[in-house]
Design a protein around this motif. Structure first.
Motif, PDB file in Angstrom:
ATOM      1  N   ASP A 204       0.808  -1.222   0.000  1.00  0.00           N
ATOM      2  CA  ASP A 204       0.000   0.000   0.000  1.00  0.00           C
ATOM      3  C   ASP A 204       0.841   1.272   0.000  1.00  0.00           C
ATOM      4  O   ASP A 204       0.353   2.337  -0.375  1.00  0.00           O
ATOM      5  CB  ASP A 204      -0.927   0.012   1.225  1.00  0.00           C
ATOM      6  N   ARG A 205       2.079   1.182   0.386  1.00  0.00           N
ATOM      7  CA  ARG A 205       2.892   2.391   0.503  1.00  0.00           C
ATOM      8  C   ARG A 205       4.043   2.465  -0.485  1.00  0.00           C
ATOM      9  O   ARG A 205       4.667   3.510  -0.611  1.00  0.00           O
ATOM     10  CB  ARG A 205       3.437   2.527   1.934  1.00  0.00           C
TER      11      ARG A 205
ATOM     12  N   LEU B  27      12.116   0.152  -0.854  1.00  0.00           N
ATOM     13  CA  LEU B  27      12.306  -1.241  -0.424  1.00  0.00           C
ATOM     14  C   LEU B  27      13.607  -1.404   0.365  1.00  0.00           C
ATOM     15  O   LEU B  27      13.642  -2.105   1.378  1.00  0.00           O
ATOM     16  CB  LEU B  27      12.309  -2.183  -1.631  1.00  0.00           C
ATOM     17  N   ASN B  28      14.668  -0.759  -0.096  1.00  0.00           N
ATOM     18  CA  ASN B  28      15.937  -0.833   0.629  1.00  0.00           C
ATOM     19  C   ASN B  28      15.801  -0.261   2.038  1.00  0.00           C
ATOM     20  O   ASN B  28      16.341  -0.822   3.002  1.00  0.00           O
ATOM     21  CB  ASN B  28      17.046  -0.120  -0.143  1.00  0.00           C
TER      22      ASN B  28
ATOM     23  N   ASP C 163       7.943   5.993   5.641  1.00  0.00           N
ATOM     24  CA  ASP C 163       6.805   5.776   4.746  1.00  0.00           C
ATOM     25  C   ASP C 163       6.922   6.745   3.571  1.00  0.00           C
ATOM     26  O   ASP C 163       6.895   7.968   3.762  1.00  0.00           O
ATOM     27  CB  ASP C 163       5.492   6.008   5.508  1.00  0.00           C
ATOM     28  N   PRO C 164       7.062   6.236   2.340  1.00  0.00           N
ATOM     29  CA  PRO C 164       7.259   7.130   1.191  1.00  0.00           C
ATOM     30  C   PRO C 164       6.053   8.014   0.877  1.00  0.00           C
ATOM     31  O   PRO C 164       6.179   8.972   0.116  1.00  0.00           O
ATOM     32  CB  PRO C 164       7.551   6.178   0.022  1.00  0.00           C
ATOM     33  N   ARG C 165       4.914   7.734   1.474  1.00  0.00           N
ATOM     34  CA  ARG C 165       3.724   8.570   1.231  1.00  0.00           C
ATOM     35  C   ARG C 165       3.758   9.850   2.051  1.00  0.00           C
ATOM     36  O   ARG C 165       2.995  10.773   1.785  1.00  0.00           O
ATOM     37  CB  ARG C 165       2.449   7.787   1.587  1.00  0.00           C
ATOM     38  N   ARG C 166       4.623   9.900   3.065  1.00  0.00           N
ATOM     39  CA  ARG C 166       4.709  11.090   3.914  1.00  0.00           C
ATOM     40  C   ARG C 166       5.360  12.232   3.149  1.00  0.00           C
ATOM     41  O   ARG C 166       6.309  12.045   2.420  1.00  0.00           O
ATOM     42  CB  ARG C 166       5.568  10.791   5.154  1.00  0.00           C
ATOM     43  N   LYS C 167       4.864  13.410   3.373  1.00  0.00           N
ATOM     44  CA  LYS C 167       5.468  14.621   2.798  1.00  0.00           C
ATOM     45  C   LYS C 167       6.757  14.904   3.557  1.00  0.00           C
ATOM     46  O   LYS C 167       6.816  14.821   4.771  1.00  0.00           O
ATOM     47  CB  LYS C 167       4.526  15.815   2.934  1.00  0.00           C
ATOM     48  N   ARG C 168       7.777  15.229   2.817  1.00  0.00           N
ATOM     49  CA  ARG C 168       9.059  15.542   3.443  1.00  0.00           C
ATOM     50  C   ARG C 168       9.474  16.953   3.055  1.00  0.00           C
ATOM     51  O   ARG C 168       9.262  17.399   1.933  1.00  0.00           O
ATOM     52  CB  ARG C 168      10.137  14.573   2.988  1.00  0.00           C
TER      53      ARG C 168
END
Length: 190
Positions: A132-133, A145-146, A183-188
């Motif tokens: 999902d993420r 993934l890494n 989580d790659p969906r988070r805004k950075r």
């Protein structure tokens, strides 16, 4: 299954369980086929007949452990708390053995094969439970993934639980926090 086939399977299982128990706490070279035979209450020749020797037995034990891991690691996609709980249940059960086996991969070919298989199995599991993420296929997905692999690696569990002495609860919380932070969906902020 006939009576003879059932008896053969019972013997095979006893030998696999004995070898796994010994190798979970001792170095490969320190365990002889006689040790396994004594533990399983069979002859060395029985082990040779079933597995061809020590390397064949080690491969069979690794296959058995991999199958058990696949069954034990069932977790709902995207549920970080459940994913971490399932992972920790596995690591608490056989994490020390995994670390011991990994320390021997340069000199025990069966353990090297098992480690390579386990890495692939872990990566596939990560792709499933974090589906999902994860971004679409490409460099961003590989990077994510890494990061997830590193955040769930057995050596991180070992660091927290064995080296730093964290309680299971604290170590699980640390892993959940780490997974949430990557989580790659988070805004950075750039």
């Amino acid at each position: 299954m006939g009576a003879r086939a059932a008896a053969v399977e019972v013997t095979r299982t006893r030998v696999l369980e004995a070898a796994a128990a010994l190798w979970m706490r001792r170095w490969y070279d320190d365990v002889t086929l006689q040790h396994v035979a004594d533990e399983a209450d069979v002859s060395v020749q029985t082990i040779v007949n079933h597995f061809g020797g020590k390397d064949g037995l080690a491969d069979a034990v690794a296959d058995r452990m991999a199958s058990r891991t696949a069954v034990a690691r069932q977790a709902p996609t995207g549920d970080v708390a459940a994913i971490v709980a399932v992972l920790f249940a596995d690591y608490e059960r056989q994490g020390d053995a995994n670390v011991l086996w990994t320390a021997q991969i340069d000199r025990v070919p069966a353990f090297a094969r098992a480690a390579a298989h386990a890495r692939g199995q872990h990566r596939a599991w990560l792709e499933q439970v974090f589906a999902d993420r994860l971004p679409a296929p490409g460099p961003a997905r590989e990077h994510a993934l890494n990061l997830h692999y590193a955040a769930t690696d057995i050596y991180l569990w070992k660091l927290w639980r064995r080296d730093l002495g964290l309680s299971r609860e604290d170590a699980e919380r640390a892993m959940r926090d780490l997974l949430t932070s990557i989580d790659p969906r988070r805004k950075r902020d750039a």
